[in-house]
Motif scaffolding. Structure first.
Motif, PDB file in Angstrom:
ATOM      1  N   VAL A  18       0.842  -1.198   0.000  1.00 13.42           N
ATOM      2  CA  VAL A  18       0.000   0.000   0.000  1.00 13.42           C
ATOM      3  C   VAL A  18       0.875   1.245   0.000  1.00 13.42           C
ATOM      4  N   PHE A  19       1.931   1.235   0.797  1.00  8.29           N
ATOM      5  CA  PHE A  19       2.844   2.380   0.891  1.00  8.29           C
ATOM      6  C   PHE A  19       3.468   2.682  -0.468  1.00  8.29           C
ATOM      7  N   VAL A  20       4.003   1.669  -1.121  1.00  5.86           N
ATOM      8  CA  VAL A  20       4.702   1.856  -2.397  1.00  5.86           C
ATOM      9  C   VAL A  20       3.743   2.332  -3.485  1.00  5.86           C
ATOM     10  N   LEU A  21       2.573   1.714  -3.592  1.00  5.35           N
ATOM     11  CA  LEU A  21       1.616   2.095  -4.630  1.00  5.35           C
ATOM     12  C   LEU A  21       1.074   3.502  -4.396  1.00  5.35           C
ATOM     13  N   SER A  22       0.841   3.854  -3.141  1.00  7.80           N
ATOM     14  CA  SER A  22       0.356   5.193  -2.820  1.00  7.80           C
ATOM     15  C   SER A  22       1.422   6.244  -3.109  1.00  7.80           C
ATOM     16  N   ALA A  23       2.661   5.946  -2.758  1.00  9.60           N
ATOM     17  CA  ALA A  23       3.760   6.880  -3.009  1.00  9.60           C
ATOM     18  C   ALA A  23       3.932   7.110  -4.516  1.00  9.60           C
ATOM     19  N   ALA A  24       3.853   6.053  -5.307  1.00  9.54           N
ATOM     20  CA  ALA A  24       3.988   6.189  -6.762  1.00  9.54           C
ATOM     21  C   ALA A  24       2.843   7.017  -7.348  1.00  9.54           C
ATOM     22  N   SER A  25       1.626   6.775  -6.888  1.00 10.20           N
ATOM     23  CA  SER A  25       0.464   7.508  -7.377  1.00 10.20           C
ATOM     24  C   SER A  25       0.561   8.985  -7.035  1.00 10.20           C
ATOM     25  N   MET A  66      -2.020   6.602   3.582  1.00  7.43           N
ATOM     26  CA  MET A  66      -2.859   5.545   3.038  1.00  7.43           C
ATOM     27  C   MET A  66      -2.657   4.240   3.797  1.00  7.43           C
ATOM     28  N   MET A  67      -1.418   3.954   4.147  1.00  2.00           N
ATOM     29  CA  MET A  67      -1.129   2.741   4.908  1.00  2.00           C
ATOM     30  C   MET A  67      -1.826   2.779   6.267  1.00  2.00           C
ATOM     31  N   ILE A  68      -1.766   3.931   6.946  1.00  2.00           N
ATOM     32  CA  ILE A  68      -2.401   4.080   8.262  1.00  2.00           C
ATOM     33  C   ILE A  68      -3.915   3.996   8.140  1.00  2.00           C
TER      34      ILE A  68
END
Length: 303
Positions: free
Chosen positions: A14-21, A87-89
């Protein structure tokens, strides 16, 4: 379109996909953020007042079009930390702490708690990058006034700010920053989740059209809740400091709020609302469309 319904989503994914978006959204909408920051930094203390169009044109004519992207790297760096964390939280609180009901719905009051918490915690972690972003965005104004820029690069900004203020100084303005982030995510994450649930309940498919409608509403709500705290945050983070690292204009959040309202009126708290909304609406649209599609591509269930 939402992808397989898998449980046990890894927080790291979730962290990686949110950061990329967020990196995609930030790059596309960053010029509006520069204009918004300049408008909010205008105070009653002698700064010339400009509207949105004059501020935009002034930056291009006086500083060059490249200044519309001044501070982009620390802004993207901030969102790697901030958007990945928030997003992760939020998803952790929604799925594992507060929980959905028997029908899979997430109650609005729970969404409010999760949104406020995710925004505030994520911003606290990312505060040093936000400080560097705001300072670099204001460098173009200093150049146009015949002054030397304070920073030559993102690394130089971090090094200078740390040298001047120490590790605690890197969290200057964290209180209004976290307040603003909490309120913004109340509008963004909570509203998106709520609008999307309502759309699905009324027969819309879990696809780009639903994601676009939900993100459009979320951007408007986020701008409404987040702009006042954003004005206070910008002014506190941009004020000059004394030798001890204390602000010379404002003693704290409430002092800045009182001065703004007393000298400029309540509407001063909504300076930059239009560019904020013009940025947040497409930012949310690009972010959630990208995030949902990346989740589907990774085999994760829809947000």
């Amino acid at each position: 379109m939402g992808g397989p319904d898998k449980t046990g989503i890894a927080p790291a994914a979730v962290f990686v996909l949110s950061a990329a978006s967020s990196g995609v959204s930030e790059t596309i909408t960053f010029p509006a953020d520069v204009v918004k920051t300049r408008l909010q930094a205008q105070t009653e203390l002698g700064a010339s007042k400009r509207g949105i169009a004059r501020t935009f044109v002034g930056i291009v004519k006086e500083e060059g079009i490249g200044r519309l992207y001044g501070g982009l790297f620390p802004a993207c760096l901030r969102h790697v930390v901030y958007s990945g964390s928030r997003m992760m939280i939020y998803e952790y609180l929604r799925e594992d702490v507060l929980g959905r009901d028997a029908h899979g719905n997430f109650a609005l009051w729970k969404g409010v708690v999760a949104g406020l918490s995710a925004g505030a915690l994520g911003q606290f972690i990312a505060n040093p990058t936000d400080l560097a972003k705001v300072q670099m965005q204001m460098d173009g104004k200093r150049i146009s006034q015949g002054q030397k820029p304070l920073y030559t690069s993102t690394a130089h900004a971090f090094k200078t700010l740390y040298k001047q203020n120490g590790i605690r100084g890197m969290w200057r303005g964290w209180v209004p920053n976290c307040q603003r982030a909490g309120l913004t995510q109340l509008g963004d994450l909570t509203s998106y989740d709520f609008f999307k649930q309502k759309a699905l309940a009324h027969g819309f498919k879990d696809g780009p059209t639903t994601h676009a409608m939900a993100s459009g509403g979320a951007g408007l709500v986020a701008a409404f809740f987040g702009t006042p705290a954003d004005v206070i945050k910008t002014r506190i983070m941009n004020q000059p400091l004394d030798a001890n690292g204390k602000g010379l204009q404002y003693s704290g959040t409430m002092d800045c709020l009182r001065q703004a309202v007393r000298h400029e009126g309540v509407l001063a708290l909504y300076k930059g609302f239009v560019p904020a909304w013009l940025r947040m609406a497409p930012w949310s649209l690009v972010y959630f469309l990208t995030f949902e599609q990346l989740r589907a591509a990774a085999g994760l269930k829809s947000f």
